[in-house]
Design an enzyme around this catalytic site. Structure first.
Site, PDB file in Angstrom:
ATOM      1  N   GLU A 148      27.835  80.216  36.303  1.00 39.34           N
ATOM      2  CA  GLU A 148      28.108  78.784  35.715  1.00 39.34           C
ATOM      3  C   GLU A 148      29.767  78.640  36.095  1.00 39.34           C
ATOM      4  OE1 GLU A 148      26.147  77.676  32.072  1.00 39.34           O
ATOM      5  OE2 GLU A 148      28.347  77.917  31.296  1.00 39.34           O
ATOM      6  N   CYS A 189      31.823  83.100  35.778  1.00 39.40           N
ATOM      7  CA  CYS A 189      32.456  81.965  35.144  1.00 39.40           C
ATOM      8  C   CYS A 189      33.699  81.410  35.606  1.00 39.40           C
ATOM      9  CB  CYS A 189      32.374  82.273  33.658  1.00 39.40           C
ATOM     10  SG  CYS A 189      32.292  80.604  32.581  1.00 39.40           S
ATOM     11  N   TYR A 203      32.808  75.573  37.486  1.00 41.49           N
ATOM     12  CA  TYR A 203      32.999  74.107  37.637  1.00 41.49           C
ATOM     13  C   TYR A 203      34.235  73.979  38.179  1.00 41.49           C
ATOM     14  CZ  TYR A 203      33.554  69.820  35.117  1.00 41.49           C
ATOM     15  OH  TYR A 203      33.643  68.303  34.896  1.00 41.49           O
ATOM     16  N   TYR A 208      31.917  72.818  26.745  1.00 39.39           N
ATOM     17  CA  TYR A 208      33.024  74.183  26.559  1.00 39.39           C
ATOM     18  C   TYR A 208      31.861  75.634  26.193  1.00 39.39           C
ATOM     19  CZ  TYR A 208      36.714  70.796  26.592  1.00 39.39           C
ATOM     20  OH  TYR A 208      37.468  69.959  26.759  1.00 39.39           O
ATOM     21  N   SER A 209      32.156  76.470  26.929  1.00 38.42           N
ATOM     22  CA  SER A 209      31.476  77.641  26.792  1.00 38.42           C
ATOM     23  C   SER A 209      31.938  78.131  25.433  1.00 38.42           C
ATOM     24  CB  SER A 209      32.226  78.796  27.905  1.00 38.42           C
ATOM     25  OG  SER A 209      31.602  78.320  29.156  1.00 38.42           O
TER      26      SER A 209
HETATM   27  C1  LIG Z   1      29.245  74.295  31.182  1.00 39.63           C
HETATM   28  C2  LIG Z   1      30.963  73.880  31.279  1.00 39.63           C
HETATM   29  C3  LIG Z   1      31.621  74.743  30.417  1.00 39.63           C
HETATM   30  C4  LIG Z   1      32.908  74.690  30.376  1.00 39.63           C
HETATM   31  N1  LIG Z   1      33.771  75.398  29.548  1.00 39.63           N
HETATM   32  C5  LIG Z   1      35.015  75.277  29.409  1.00 39.63           C
HETATM   33  C6  LIG Z   1      35.943  76.017  28.736  1.00 39.63           C
HETATM   34  O1  LIG Z   1      35.146  77.178  27.886  1.00 39.63           O
HETATM   35  N2  LIG Z   1      37.156  76.037  28.508  1.00 39.63           N
HETATM   36  C7  LIG Z   1      37.594  75.023  29.113  1.00 39.63           C
HETATM   37  O2  LIG Z   1      39.107  74.661  29.017  1.00 39.63           O
HETATM   38  N3  LIG Z   1      37.040  74.088  29.791  1.00 39.63           N
HETATM   39  C8  LIG Z   1      35.593  74.250  30.180  1.00 39.63           C
HETATM   40  N4  LIG Z   1      34.783  73.336  30.808  1.00 39.63           N
HETATM   41  C9  LIG Z   1      35.838  72.265  31.420  1.00 39.63           C
HETATM   42  C10 LIG Z   1      35.697  71.014  30.230  1.00 39.63           C
HETATM   43  O3  LIG Z   1      34.247  70.421  30.077  1.00 39.63           O
HETATM   44  C11 LIG Z   1      36.413  69.645  30.452  1.00 39.63           C
HETATM   45  O4  LIG Z   1      36.022  69.364  31.738  1.00 39.63           O
HETATM   46  C12 LIG Z   1      37.944  69.962  30.561  1.00 39.63           C
HETATM   47  O5  LIG Z   1      38.207  70.503  29.433  1.00 39.63           O
HETATM   48  C13 LIG Z   1      38.781  68.774  30.881  1.00 39.63           C
HETATM   49  O6  LIG Z   1      38.366  67.685  30.196  1.00 39.63           O
HETATM   50  P1  LIG Z   1      39.349  66.659  29.589  1.00 39.63           P
HETATM   51  O7  LIG Z   1      38.425  65.880  28.774  1.00 39.63           O
HETATM   52  O8  LIG Z   1      40.445  67.278  28.780  1.00 39.63           O
HETATM   53  O9  LIG Z   1      39.727  65.940  30.991  1.00 39.63           O
HETATM   54  P2  LIG Z   1      39.332  64.429  31.311  1.00 39.63           P
HETATM   55  O10 LIG Z   1      39.822  63.475  30.485  1.00 39.63           O
HETATM   56  O11 LIG Z   1      37.849  64.349  31.431  1.00 39.63           O
HETATM   57  O12 LIG Z   1      39.780  64.619  32.836  1.00 39.63           O
HETATM   58  C14 LIG Z   1      39.208  65.419  33.898  1.00 39.63           C
HETATM   59  C15 LIG Z   1      39.447  64.628  35.057  1.00 39.63           C
HETATM   60  O13 LIG Z   1      40.706  64.387  35.340  1.00 39.63           O
HETATM   61  C16 LIG Z   1      40.779  64.491  36.901  1.00 39.63           C
HETATM   62  N5  LIG Z   1      41.777  65.458  37.375  1.00 39.63           N
HETATM   63  C17 LIG Z   1      41.668  66.676  36.629  1.00 39.63           C
HETATM   64  N6  LIG Z   1      42.624  67.525  37.248  1.00 39.63           N
HETATM   65  C18 LIG Z   1      43.479  66.790  38.213  1.00 39.63           C
HETATM   66  C19 LIG Z   1      44.173  66.934  38.907  1.00 39.63           C
HETATM   67  N7  LIG Z   1      45.007  68.207  39.335  1.00 39.63           N
HETATM   68  N8  LIG Z   1      44.657  65.922  40.070  1.00 39.63           N
HETATM   69  C20 LIG Z   1      43.982  64.823  39.843  1.00 39.63           C
HETATM   70  N9  LIG Z   1      42.980  64.507  39.096  1.00 39.63           N
HETATM   71  C21 LIG Z   1      42.606  65.336  38.297  1.00 39.63           C
HETATM   72  C22 LIG Z   1      39.467  64.590  37.621  1.00 39.63           C
HETATM   73  O14 LIG Z   1      38.858  63.294  37.870  1.00 39.63           O
HETATM   74  C23 LIG Z   1      38.699  65.092  36.314  1.00 39.63           C
HETATM   75  O15 LIG Z   1      37.244  64.810  36.149  1.00 39.63           O
HETATM   76  C24 LIG Z   1      33.621  73.507  30.863  1.00 39.63           C
HETATM   77  C25 LIG Z   1      32.825  72.537  31.785  1.00 39.63           C
HETATM   78  C26 LIG Z   1      31.759  73.083  31.961  1.00 39.63           C
HETATM   79  C27 LIG Z   1      30.787  72.055  32.663  1.00 39.63           C
HETATM   80  N1  LIG Z   2      30.879  77.575  31.929  1.00 41.33           N
HETATM   81  C1  LIG Z   2      31.743  77.126  32.927  1.00 41.33           C
HETATM   82  O1  LIG Z   2      31.433  76.425  33.683  1.00 41.33           O
HETATM   83  C2  LIG Z   2      33.255  77.099  32.665  1.00 41.33           C
HETATM   84  C3  LIG Z   2      33.612  77.778  31.572  1.00 41.33           C
HETATM   85  C4  LIG Z   2      35.009  77.857  31.089  1.00 41.33           C
HETATM   86  C5  LIG Z   2      35.847  77.287  32.126  1.00 41.33           C
HETATM   87  N2  LIG Z   2      35.221  76.662  33.247  1.00 41.33           N
HETATM   88  C6  LIG Z   2      36.394  76.255  34.287  1.00 41.33           C
HETATM   89  O2  LIG Z   2      37.023  77.173  34.763  1.00 41.33           O
HETATM   90  C7  LIG Z   2      38.409  76.649  35.317  1.00 41.33           C
HETATM   91  C8  LIG Z   2      39.325  77.916  34.641  1.00 41.33           C
HETATM   92  O3  LIG Z   2      40.330  77.102  34.948  1.00 41.33           O
HETATM   93  P1  LIG Z   2      41.727  77.648  34.203  1.00 41.33           P
HETATM   94  O4  LIG Z   2      42.755  76.564  34.284  1.00 41.33           O
HETATM   95  O5  LIG Z   2      41.424  78.042  32.672  1.00 41.33           O
HETATM   96  O6  LIG Z   2      42.206  79.002  35.113  1.00 41.33           O
HETATM   97  P2  LIG Z   2      43.669  79.455  35.595  1.00 41.33           P
HETATM   98  O7  LIG Z   2      44.367  79.805  34.011  1.00 41.33           O
HETATM   99  O8  LIG Z   2      44.401  78.441  36.301  1.00 41.33           O
HETATM  100  O9  LIG Z   2      43.165  80.591  36.204  1.00 41.33           O
HETATM  101  C9  LIG Z   2      42.277  80.487  37.197  1.00 41.33           C
HETATM  102  C10 LIG Z   2      42.809  81.832  38.110  1.00 41.33           C
HETATM  103  O10 LIG Z   2      41.798  81.768  39.562  1.00 41.33           O
HETATM  104  C11 LIG Z   2      42.639  81.838  40.462  1.00 41.33           C
HETATM  105  N3  LIG Z   2      41.988  81.105  41.607  1.00 41.33           N
HETATM  106  C12 LIG Z   2      42.368  79.875  42.164  1.00 41.33           C
HETATM  107  N4  LIG Z   2      41.518  79.453  43.192  1.00 41.33           N
HETATM  108  C13 LIG Z   2      40.865  80.731  43.323  1.00 41.33           C
HETATM  109  C14 LIG Z   2      39.501  80.973  44.207  1.00 41.33           C
HETATM  110  N5  LIG Z   2      39.356  80.220  45.224  1.00 41.33           N
HETATM  111  N6  LIG Z   2      39.132  82.047  43.916  1.00 41.33           N
HETATM  112  C15 LIG Z   2      39.433  82.876  43.282  1.00 41.33           C
HETATM  113  N7  LIG Z   2      40.181  82.738  42.227  1.00 41.33           N
HETATM  114  C16 LIG Z   2      40.941  81.640  42.279  1.00 41.33           C
HETATM  115  C17 LIG Z   2      44.080  81.167  40.181  1.00 41.33           C
HETATM  116  O11 LIG Z   2      44.943  81.358  40.812  1.00 41.33           O
HETATM  117  P3  LIG Z   2      46.428  80.304  41.495  1.00 41.33           P
HETATM  118  O12 LIG Z   2      46.226  79.291  40.577  1.00 41.33           O
HETATM  119  O13 LIG Z   2      47.458  81.419  41.514  1.00 41.33           O
HETATM  120  O14 LIG Z   2      45.969  79.767  42.873  1.00 41.33           O
HETATM  121  C18 LIG Z   2      44.290  81.709  38.626  1.00 41.33           C
HETATM  122  O15 LIG Z   2      44.588  83.131  38.834  1.00 41.33           O
HETATM  123  C19 LIG Z   2      38.458  75.411  34.661  1.00 41.33           C
HETATM  124  O16 LIG Z   2      37.960  74.561  35.938  1.00 41.33           O
HETATM  125  C20 LIG Z   2      37.297  75.060  33.724  1.00 41.33           C
HETATM  126  O17 LIG Z   2      36.902  73.865  33.609  1.00 41.33           O
HETATM  127  C21 LIG Z   2      34.000  76.453  33.534  1.00 41.33           C
END
Ligand SMILES: Cc1cc2nc3c(=O)[nH]c(=O)nc-3n(C[C@H](O)[C@H](O)[C@H](O)COP(=O)(O)OP(=O)(O)OC[C@H]3O[C@@H](n4cnc5c(N)ncnc54)[C@H](O)[C@@H]3O)c2cc1C
Ligand SMILES: NC(=O)c1ccc[n+]([C@@H]2O[C@H](COP(=O)([O-])OP(=O)(O)OC[C@H]3O[C@@H](n4cnc5c(N)ncnc54)[C@H](OP(=O)(O)O)[C@@H]3O)[C@@H](O)[C@H]2O)c1
Length: 363
Positions: free
Chosen positions: A361, A321, A363, A144-145
């Site tokens: 970054e 991000c 994901y 998690y960031s």
């Molecule tokens: C560097 C980094 C930073 C991140 N920062 C954040 C952050 O700040 N906040 C945040 O909320 N998350 C962040 N994430 C994402 C976070 O790490 C988890 O992946 C996320 O919270 C989901 O984990 P979980 O254990 O709840 O889900 P899990 O139990 O691990 O389930 C996830 C799995 O469910 C399946 N899945 C998910 N959606 C669907 C779907 N719609 N249909 C079918 N299958 C699906 C996929 O196989 C997926 O791998 C970050 C990820 C990375 C790599």
């Molecule tokens: N450091 C990291 O790597 C990091 C940190 C934090 C979060 N994450 C990841 O970031 C994601 C955020 O998801 P969320 O559920 O919090 O977001 P969310 O609330 O669903 O918001 C995402 C927004 O982006 C829009 N969107 C969808 N497809 C897009 C595209 N191709 N280009 C631009 N915008 C698009 C969505 O629009 P519509 O839904 O209306 O299509 C929505 O407005 C998660 O997958 C999380 O794991 C990664």
């Protein structure tokens, strides 16, 4: 030494909350003197000087300002805590920050670290959720960031905050599936233990230059590292860092009820209107002139020329991000802008990346 200068972590009052009292004011805001010098200027590239420097990158040594690579930045701690020796903190506060009618829930949570997790803005932590997986093994960590600045939401360097979206989806069999770690985190009550690893990551470390232009592109919870940057820039006082550049945040969310930390950002804008620009892209409520869905790249396209000019400066840093899909969308608008000046965007992006000015970054 740093001190926090803001009054409270602000969240929508209508939402469900399990929180401790908001933080107290450590330094009166009237004692902060932010120099309001306009730093955004088109002049920097009017001559095209910097473009020609960049255009040379692939053929000659670039005449670029030497920067310390983030990978070698001193004092950045990584992996102090690993899955075999994790840190156990306590949840101090956990608040839903999306409104009740938003699609999905996002929570802001604060954990104790007692200063043992020395993270920097832009880093992440791992969380190992309680319980066991279907094979009877402990769950694996999820990253998690970090959403708080290095001194934390309480300004005492003893906490770390996250911004977590609760993952719930329907599988192919039509069953509702809850993500393990996100649901564990969103359900945490104050006082509960949290097992953490890290800190990790150097990609998203913020620039040291207090006069930099910092363009932040976030979708959904991708806002986390930017909240951390922006608190350091606008809500805190540091002896060795006084932001006087331009911070420009683009945030993409589905609905206005899912706009994250909106009130905090608006407070920052009030404090430093010359130094902070804020643009939202609300995909399910807004469209552009062609009736297209307002994604972050759609909003950015409205400022395409300005953004392109900024990208030519040596002290402009872009951070992206959130959702993976946004990267291609942003590349698409950049390709045509660069092409207008005969520049190959992908080549140019590589040079920006090498100089630490394009940081992704997703994901
Ligand atoms: C560097 C980094 C930073 C991140 N920062 C954040 C952050 O700040 N906040 C945040 O909320 N998350 C962040 N994430 C994402 C976070 O790490 C988890 O992946 C996320 O919270 C989901 O984990 P979980 O254990 O709840 O889900 P899990 O139990 O691990 O389930 C996830 C799995 O469910 C399946 N899945 C998910 N959606 C669907 C779907 N719609 N249909 C079918 N299958 C699906 C996929 O196989 C997926 O791998 C970050 C990820 C990375 C790599
Ligand atoms: N450091 C990291 O790597 C990091 C940190 C934090 C979060 N994450 C990841 O970031 C994601 C955020 O998801 P969320 O559920 O919090 O977001 P969310 O609330 O669903 O918001 C995402 C927004 O982006 C829009 N969107 C969808 N497809 C897009 C595209 N191709 N280009 C631009 N915008 C698009 C969505 O629009 P519509 O839904 O209306 O299509 C929505 O407005 C998660 O997958 C999380 O794991 C990664």
């Amino acid at each position: 030494m740093a001190a926090a200068v803001t009054a409270a972590v602000s969240f929508p009052s209508s939402t469900k909350s399990t929180s401790l009292p908001s933080r107290s004011l450590l330094i009166a805001p009237e004692r902060i003197t932010l120099r309001k010098v306009p730093v955004y200027s088109r002049e920097v590239s009017a001559s095209g000087r910097v473009v020609s420097i960049r255009a040379q990158v692939t053929t000659e040594a670039p005449a670029k300002v030497e920067k310390v690579s983030k990978k070698n930045e001193e004092g950045v701690v990584v992996n102090k805590f690993k899955p075999k020796n994790p840190y156990t903190g306590k949840c101090l506060l956990n608040t839903k920050i999306t409104a009740d009618d938003a699609p999905g829930e996002t929570w802001h949570m604060v954990f104790t670290t007692e200063g043992e997790m020395p993270y920097r803005e832009g880093q992440s932590i791992g969380v190992i959720p309680d319980g066991i997986d279907k094979n009877g093994k402990p769950h694996k960590l999820r990253l998690y960031s970090i959403a708080s600045s290095a001194i934390g939401d309480f300004g005492d360097s003893k906490t770390v905050s996250l911004c977590v979206k609760r993952l719930v989806y329907t599988n192919d069999q039509g069953e509702t599936v809850k993500g393990v770690c996100s649901n564990f985190l969103c359900d945490l009550k104050p006082g509960a233990d949290v097992t953490m690893t890290g800190p990790v990551g150097k990609e998203m470390l913020m620039p040291k230059d207090p006069n930099a232009t910092v363009i932040m592109l976030g979708t959904g919870t991708g806002i986390a590292p930017f909240r951390s940057f922006l608190w350091k820039m606008f809500f805190e006082k540091h002896d060795d860092y006084k932001f006087n550049g331009l911070a420009w945040l683009f945030l993409g969310v589905p609905t206005s009820s899912s706009l994250l930390y909106k009130e905090e950002f608006e407070k920052m804008k009030e404090k430093a209107p010359e130094n902070f620009r804020l643009d939202f892209a609300v995909s399910r409520e807004q469209t552009n002139a062609n009736g297209e869905k307002m994604y972050i790249q759609t909003r950015m396209a409205e400022y395409a020329e300005e953004l392109w000019e900024l990208l030519k400066k040596d002290n402009t840093y872009v951070y992206m991000c959130g959702l993976k899909g946004m990267e291609k969308g942003i590349d698409d608008i950049m390709v045509s802008l660069a092409a207008k000046e005969g520049i190959d965007w992908l080549e140019y992006k590589r040079s920006l990346k090498k100089a630490g000015q394009w940081n992704v970054e997703v994901y």
